[in-house]
Design a protein around this motif. Sequence first.
Motif, mmCIF file in Angstrom:
data_model
loop_
_atom_site.group_PDB
_atom_site.id
_atom_site.type_symbol
_atom_site.label_atom_id
_atom_site.label_comp_id
_atom_site.label_asym_id
_atom_site.label_seq_id
_atom_site.Cartn_x
_atom_site.Cartn_y
_atom_site.Cartn_z
ATOM 1 N N PHE A 205 22.666 34.630 1.542
ATOM 2 C CA PHE A 205 23.375 34.087 2.687
ATOM 3 C C PHE A 205 24.425 33.072 2.248
ATOM 4 O O PHE A 205 25.595 33.161 2.628
ATOM 5 C CB PHE A 205 22.366 33.448 3.643
ATOM 6 N N ALA A 206 24.020 32.116 1.423
ATOM 7 C CA ALA A 206 24.953 31.088 0.964
ATOM 8 C C ALA A 206 26.054 31.685 0.086
ATOM 9 O O ALA A 206 27.224 31.303 0.190
ATOM 10 C CB ALA A 206 24.207 30.000 0.200
ATOM 11 N N ARG A 207 25.686 32.625 -0.768
ATOM 12 C CA ARG A 207 26.690 33.235 -1.638
ATOM 13 C C ARG A 207 27.728 33.999 -0.834
ATOM 14 O O ARG A 207 28.918 33.994 -1.164
ATOM 15 C CB ARG A 207 26.017 34.161 -2.650
ATOM 16 N N SER A 208 27.289 34.646 0.232
ATOM 17 C CA SER A 208 28.228 35.404 1.049
ATOM 18 C C SER A 208 29.222 34.493 1.751
ATOM 19 O O SER A 208 30.402 34.832 1.894
ATOM 20 C CB SER A 208 27.469 36.253 2.073
ATOM 21 N N LEU A 209 28.768 33.332 2.183
ATOM 22 C CA LEU A 209 29.683 32.373 2.799
ATOM 23 C C LEU A 209 30.623 31.774 1.768
ATOM 24 O O LEU A 209 31.826 31.623 2.003
ATOM 25 C CB LEU A 209 28.892 31.257 3.485
ATOM 26 N N ALA A 210 30.084 31.410 0.594
ATOM 27 C CA ALA A 210 30.887 30.759 -0.441
ATOM 28 C C ALA A 210 31.934 31.695 -1.025
ATOM 29 O O ALA A 210 32.983 31.245 -1.511
ATOM 30 C CB ALA A 210 29.984 30.242 -1.548
ATOM 31 N N ALA A 211 31.668 33.002 -0.984
ATOM 32 C CA ALA A 211 32.606 33.950 -1.579
ATOM 33 C C ALA A 211 33.952 33.943 -0.873
ATOM 34 O O ALA A 211 34.978 34.267 -1.479
ATOM 35 C CB ALA A 211 32.000 35.351 -1.552
ATOM 36 N N THR A 213 35.136 35.906 1.336
ATOM 37 C CA THR A 213 35.716 37.220 1.514
ATOM 38 C C THR A 213 36.140 37.406 2.963
ATOM 39 O O THR A 213 35.688 36.688 3.854
ATOM 40 C CB THR A 213 34.687 38.305 1.159
ATOM 41 N N PRO A 214 37.009 38.394 3.242
ATOM 42 C CA PRO A 214 37.358 38.657 4.644
ATOM 43 C C PRO A 214 36.135 39.004 5.491
ATOM 44 O O PRO A 214 36.120 38.779 6.677
ATOM 45 C CB PRO A 214 38.321 39.844 4.551
ATOM 46 N N ALA A 215 35.085 39.564 4.842
ATOM 47 C CA ALA A 215 33.906 39.950 5.614
ATOM 48 C C ALA A 215 33.145 38.736 6.115
ATOM 49 O O ALA A 215 32.736 38.683 7.259
ATOM 50 C CB ALA A 215 32.988 40.815 4.751
ATOM 51 N N ILE A 216 32.942 37.746 5.238
ATOM 52 C CA ILE A 216 32.213 36.524 5.618
ATOM 53 C C ILE A 216 32.949 35.348 5.000
ATOM 54 O O ILE A 216 32.760 35.034 3.843
ATOM 55 C CB ILE A 216 30.753 36.545 5.118
ATOM 56 N N ARG A 217 33.809 34.698 5.741
ATOM 57 C CA ARG A 217 34.577 33.587 5.218
ATOM 58 C C ARG A 217 34.065 32.287 5.815
ATOM 59 O O ARG A 217 33.671 32.249 6.986
ATOM 60 C CB ARG A 217 36.060 33.758 5.529
ATOM 61 N N PRO A 218 34.076 31.186 5.079
ATOM 62 C CA PRO A 218 33.594 29.920 5.637
ATOM 63 C C PRO A 218 34.468 29.470 6.797
ATOM 64 O O PRO A 218 35.688 29.398 6.664
ATOM 65 C CB PRO A 218 33.714 28.949 4.453
ATOM 66 N N PRO A 219 33.899 29.198 7.967
ATOM 67 C CA PRO A 219 34.689 28.714 9.090
ATOM 68 C C PRO A 219 35.117 27.274 8.874
ATOM 69 O O PRO A 219 34.518 26.545 8.093
ATOM 70 C CB PRO A 219 33.724 28.825 10.275
ATOM 71 N N ALA A 220 36.165 26.878 9.574
ATOM 72 C CA ALA A 220 36.611 25.489 9.508
ATOM 73 C C ALA A 220 35.528 24.586 10.068
ATOM 74 O O ALA A 220 34.815 24.948 11.003
ATOM 75 C CB ALA A 220 37.905 25.325 10.308
ATOM 76 N N ALA A 221 35.389 23.403 9.473
ATOM 77 C CA ALA A 221 34.376 22.458 9.939
ATOM 78 C C ALA A 221 34.672 22.071 11.377
ATOM 79 O O ALA A 221 35.809 21.793 11.743
ATOM 80 C CB ALA A 221 34.370 21.227 9.043
ATOM 81 N N GLN A 222 33.647 22.052 12.208
ATOM 82 C CA GLN A 222 33.790 21.723 13.614
ATOM 83 C C GLN A 222 32.709 20.736 14.009
ATOM 84 O O GLN A 222 31.577 20.835 13.535
ATOM 85 C CB GLN A 222 33.651 22.976 14.479
ATOM 86 N N PRO A 223 33.024 19.775 14.886
ATOM 87 C CA PRO A 223 31.968 18.899 15.386
ATOM 88 C C PRO A 223 31.028 19.684 16.273
ATOM 89 O O PRO A 223 31.412 20.697 16.859
ATOM 90 C CB PRO A 223 32.746 17.845 16.197
#
Length: 236
Positions: A205-211, A213-223
């Motif tokens: 799960f963490a690796r997929s976010l950190a990668a 990629t267009p499939a699973i990209r880290p979203p912008a930080a939000q409050p």
Amino acid sequence: MSGAAGGPASGTTLIVLAKAPVPGRVKTRLTPPYTPEEAARIAEASLADTLDAVLATPVRRRLLVLDGEPGSWLPRGFEVVPQCAGGLDERIAAAFAACTGPALLIGMDTPQVSPALLAPALADPGPDDAWFGAAEDGGFWALGLTEPDPSLLLGVPMSVAETGRVQRQRLYDAGLTVRELARLRDVDTARDAQLVAAEAPHGRFARSLAAGTPAIRPPAAQPPTAGSLTAGPRAW
């Protein structure tokens, strides 16, 4: 008897209640910022990490109660049965009804789960013991019963902020000794995904976010929004 991780196996059945990671049917609260396809891939990573943790936990039976069809994400070592129709309380109750002897049920929204987090609920449960894993959103991520009794679930309001409180009280009212597991965060929103990935940085799960990629990209930080603080658990 020994488990997949070696050593003596607990006599407990470990249940995972899950949905197949199909776009448009899972993780709908991640859309937006993610597309339905991206949200489904996030769900698949969460489910895969959960199943890995269950497979590494020495128990006598591993049961996947699934809404949908198994895919390549399913490892060997699980018995798969379909979820029944009805509300979440009915589906959880039916999952327990499929068991004899001690049973511990978890969902697919806590990829940070580990054998160590599950271990307290697997060691020599007493006849009147119940194990409860509270979730940050007011629900619960784990429920263990020494004697599976579907009536302990039926009628509990699900997916609302008071779900955990009502379910815990139901256990107390039945005369059970309620023992607590660690409090965990479910992955419901994009912010949840970031926080959970930080808690368990070495999983799929963490690796997929950190990668990124267009499939699973880290979203912008939000409050956090009011909804993310008060919403109850999502349907497994």
